[in-house]
Design a protein around this motif. Structure first.
Motif, PDB file in Angstrom:
ATOM      1  N   LEU A 159       0.848  -1.188   0.000  1.00  0.00           N
ATOM      2  CA  LEU A 159       0.000   0.000   0.000  1.00  0.00           C
ATOM      3  C   LEU A 159       0.877   1.229   0.000  1.00  0.00           C
ATOM      4  CD1 LEU A 159      -0.132   1.285   3.231  1.00  0.00           C
ATOM      5  CD2 LEU A 159      -1.075  -0.990   3.519  1.00  0.00           C
ATOM      6  N   ALA A 160       0.262   2.373  -0.233  1.00  0.00           N
ATOM      7  CA  ALA A 160       0.966   3.650  -0.172  1.00  0.00           C
ATOM      8  C   ALA A 160       0.193   4.583   0.749  1.00  0.00           C
ATOM      9  CB  ALA A 160       1.104   4.271  -1.564  1.00  0.00           C
ATOM     10  N   VAL A 161       0.903   5.501   1.371  1.00  0.00           N
ATOM     11  CA  VAL A 161       0.283   6.512   2.220  1.00  0.00           C
ATOM     12  C   VAL A 161       0.766   7.869   1.739  1.00  0.00           C
ATOM     13  CG1 VAL A 161      -0.034   7.381   4.562  1.00  0.00           C
ATOM     14  CG2 VAL A 161       0.260   4.931   4.175  1.00  0.00           C
ATOM     15  N   GLY A 162      -0.162   8.788   1.522  1.00  0.00           N
ATOM     16  CA  GLY A 162       0.218  10.116   1.052  1.00  0.00           C
ATOM     17  C   GLY A 162      -0.977  10.910   0.605  1.00  0.00           C
ATOM     18  N   SER A 282      -5.575  16.487   1.477  1.00  0.00           N
ATOM     19  CA  SER A 282      -5.965  15.253   2.150  1.00  0.00           C
ATOM     20  C   SER A 282      -4.806  14.257   2.103  1.00  0.00           C
ATOM     21  CB  SER A 282      -7.203  14.633   1.479  1.00  0.00           C
ATOM     22  OG  SER A 282      -6.889  14.180   0.172  1.00  0.00           O
ATOM     23  N   TYR A 283      -4.727  13.451   3.128  1.00  0.00           N
ATOM     24  CA  TYR A 283      -3.751  12.367   3.203  1.00  0.00           C
ATOM     25  C   TYR A 283      -4.489  11.085   3.552  1.00  0.00           C
ATOM     26  CZ  TYR A 283       0.182  15.603   3.048  1.00  0.00           C
ATOM     27  OH  TYR A 283       1.095  16.535   2.643  1.00  0.00           O
ATOM     28  N   GLY A 284      -4.081   9.995   2.954  1.00  0.00           N
ATOM     29  CA  GLY A 284      -4.751   8.736   3.223  1.00  0.00           C
ATOM     30  C   GLY A 284      -4.016   7.557   2.629  1.00  0.00           C
ATOM     31  N   VAL A 285      -4.747   6.482   2.411  1.00  0.00           N
ATOM     32  CA  VAL A 285      -4.192   5.202   1.981  1.00  0.00           C
ATOM     33  C   VAL A 285      -4.530   4.948   0.516  1.00  0.00           C
ATOM     34  CG1 VAL A 285      -4.193   2.704   2.371  1.00  0.00           C
ATOM     35  CG2 VAL A 285      -4.416   4.277   4.310  1.00  0.00           C
ATOM     36  N   PHE A 300      -2.067  -2.487   9.517  1.00  0.00           N
ATOM     37  CA  PHE A 300      -1.443  -1.175   9.384  1.00  0.00           C
ATOM     38  C   PHE A 300      -2.481  -0.125   9.001  1.00  0.00           C
ATOM     39  CE2 PHE A 300       1.122   2.143   7.385  1.00  0.00           C
ATOM     40  CZ  PHE A 300       2.200   2.231   8.262  1.00  0.00           C
ATOM     41  N   THR A 301      -3.334  -0.450   8.026  1.00  0.00           N
ATOM     42  CA  THR A 301      -4.335   0.534   7.581  1.00  0.00           C
ATOM     43  C   THR A 301      -5.340   0.855   8.687  1.00  0.00           C
ATOM     44  OG1 THR A 301      -5.737  -1.214   6.642  1.00  0.00           O
ATOM     45  CG2 THR A 301      -4.139  -0.173   5.178  1.00  0.00           C
ATOM     46  N   GLU A 302      -5.620  -0.123   9.549  1.00  0.00           N
ATOM     47  CA  GLU A 302      -6.559   0.138  10.645  1.00  0.00           C
ATOM     48  C   GLU A 302      -6.009   1.139  11.646  1.00  0.00           C
ATOM     49  OE1 GLU A 302      -7.357  -3.716  12.187  1.00  0.00           O
ATOM     50  OE2 GLU A 302      -8.641  -4.308  10.493  1.00  0.00           O
ATOM     51  N   LEU A 303      -4.686   1.306  11.661  1.00  0.00           N
ATOM     52  CA  LEU A 303      -4.070   2.288  12.558  1.00  0.00           C
ATOM     53  C   LEU A 303      -4.086   3.699  11.988  1.00  0.00           C
ATOM     54  CD1 LEU A 303      -0.935   0.280  13.739  1.00  0.00           C
ATOM     55  CD2 LEU A 303      -2.966   0.822  15.096  1.00  0.00           C
ATOM     56  N   ILE A 304      -4.331   3.815  10.691  1.00  0.00           N
ATOM     57  CA  ILE A 304      -4.271   5.135  10.045  1.00  0.00           C
ATOM     58  C   ILE A 304      -5.621   5.823  10.247  1.00  0.00           C
ATOM     59  CG2 ILE A 304      -3.810   6.370   7.898  1.00  0.00           C
ATOM     60  CD1 ILE A 304      -2.179   4.015   6.988  1.00  0.00           C
ATOM     61  N   LYS A 305      -5.746   6.468  11.373  1.00  0.00           N
ATOM     62  CA  LYS A 305      -6.981   7.142  11.761  1.00  0.00           C
ATOM     63  C   LYS A 305      -6.678   8.596  12.081  1.00  0.00           C
ATOM     64  CE  LYS A 305      -8.749   2.834  13.728  1.00  0.00           C
ATOM     65  NZ  LYS A 305      -9.164   2.118  14.952  1.00  0.00           N
ATOM     66  N   PRO A 306      -7.683   9.469  12.003  1.00  0.00           N
ATOM     67  CA  PRO A 306      -7.436  10.897  12.247  1.00  0.00           C
ATOM     68  C   PRO A 306      -6.777  11.204  13.582  1.00  0.00           C
ATOM     69  CG  PRO A 306      -9.603  10.581  11.274  1.00  0.00           C
ATOM     70  CD  PRO A 306      -9.065   9.211  11.575  1.00  0.00           C
TER      71      PRO A 306
END
Length: 322
Positions: A159-162, A282-285, A300-306
């Motif tokens: 995945l990517a984050v940005g 905006s930043y996200g997955v 990992f994605t479940e940790l990416i929260k506001p």
């Protein structure tokens, strides 16, 4: 006379639904039958027969030649969208099964992100992931823009984050947090002291911006062009930390996202909101459509929260408002 149930369509090629669909997906991905045959360890005639059987059973033309490549017809695009996640899911079944048995105690996770995302957004998320899954090897690939998209498409990363402005059709983007656009100057700069700020007030001063290929530069150009306000670029340089340092040296002004402003910046930079002219970032997955996400990637994605994204908004004096 009793009603009989409708006949269930059958694939005529060896009665196997998966093989023709796998051949079709590989041909679409690689653009030719010969390359698909190499990837599948089959002969070229065998792949051709599978494609013919698939078109015959579907009753439509799925592929057509465009120059030296095979491309999808409209019907082929519709089938590919349905078939790819099925084929990839089946092909990944064995690995997914064993990963499920092992749980999240081992394995690898590959994440693509730009320098700014790695520096400002991911530290708390990485720390939380490492604490929960210490045996998972986490690989952060420091890439930006098209580089990250290429890694996603080639399955080199999970995945990517940005941040994204334009989302290609083969990718999914889930924004998680938004950050305000900010003008940064030296503390003694005239724009830092002005009571009211207009976009035209920036025109006399040279901007320090990231390279043109990056999202920030494109957004700045778009907004100035839309409002028909002239601007000049004094310096192009990569990395927000470098940009902030050069602004503090008085080499120009810049437009950044609030996430890059830290407590340490208060003593050297003035920051003012440009939300009246520039949209929030905006930043996200980002993931490839239809890609199977491993348990490590899902964790990992479940940790990416506001609440794990540290927001920093500054007033005209450079003091944090919250």
């Amino acid at each position: 006379m009793t009603d009989e149930p409708p006949a269930i369509p059958r694939f005529s090629y060896k009665g196997d639904r998966l093989k023709p669909l796998r051949a079709f997906c590989q041909t679409v991905r690689l653009g030719s039958v010969s390359r698909a045959a190499e990837a599948l360890y089959l002969s070229q005639p065998a792949v051709s027969l599978q494609l013919q059987a698939l078109e015959r059973d579907m009753g439509v033309r799925l592929l057509e030649r465009s120059g030296r490549r095979l491309v999808m017809t409209r019907e082929g695009e519709a089938l590919y969208e349905l078939a790819r996640p099925l084929v990839e899911g089946i092909d990944a079944l064995s690995g997914a099964f064993h990963e499920r048995l092992r749980g999240l105690d081992a394995g690898e996770l590959h994440v693509a992100a730009g320098s700014s995302t790695i520096l400002y957004l991911l530290p708390d998320i990485v720390a939380a992931f490492r604490a929960a899954h210490p045996d998972v090897r986490l690989n952060l690939h420091n890439v930006t823009g098209a580089g990250g998209m290429d890694l996603l498409r080639s399955d080199a990363v999970d995945l990517a984050v940005g941040s994204m402005l334009d989302v290609p059709g083969d990718l999914d983007y889930a924004p998680v947090a938004r950050f305000e656009p900010m003008l940064i100057t030296r503390l003694d700069h005239p724009l830092a002291q002005a009571k009211k700020l207009d976009l035209r007030d920036l025109s006399p001063y040279g901007l320090i911006l990231p390279p043109q290929r990056l999202t920030t530069y494109r957004m700045v150009d778009l907004v100035f062009q839309r409002h028909r306000v002239p601007y000049t670029v004094a310096l192009e340089v990569g990395g927000w930390e470098v940009i902030k340092q050069y602004v503090a040296m008085g080499l120009g002004i810049s437009i950044v996202t609030a996430i890059c402003l830290t407590e340490a910046d208060r003593s050297r930079l003035a920051a003012r909101s440009l939300a009246a002219w520039f949209p929030d970032r905006s930043y996200g997955v980002v993931v490839r459509k239809g890609k199977y996400l491993s348990p490590q990637a899902r964790a990992f994605t479940e940790l990416i929260k506001p609440d794990l994204f540290v927001r920093r908004d500054y007033d005209a004096t450079g003091q944090s408002e919250r």
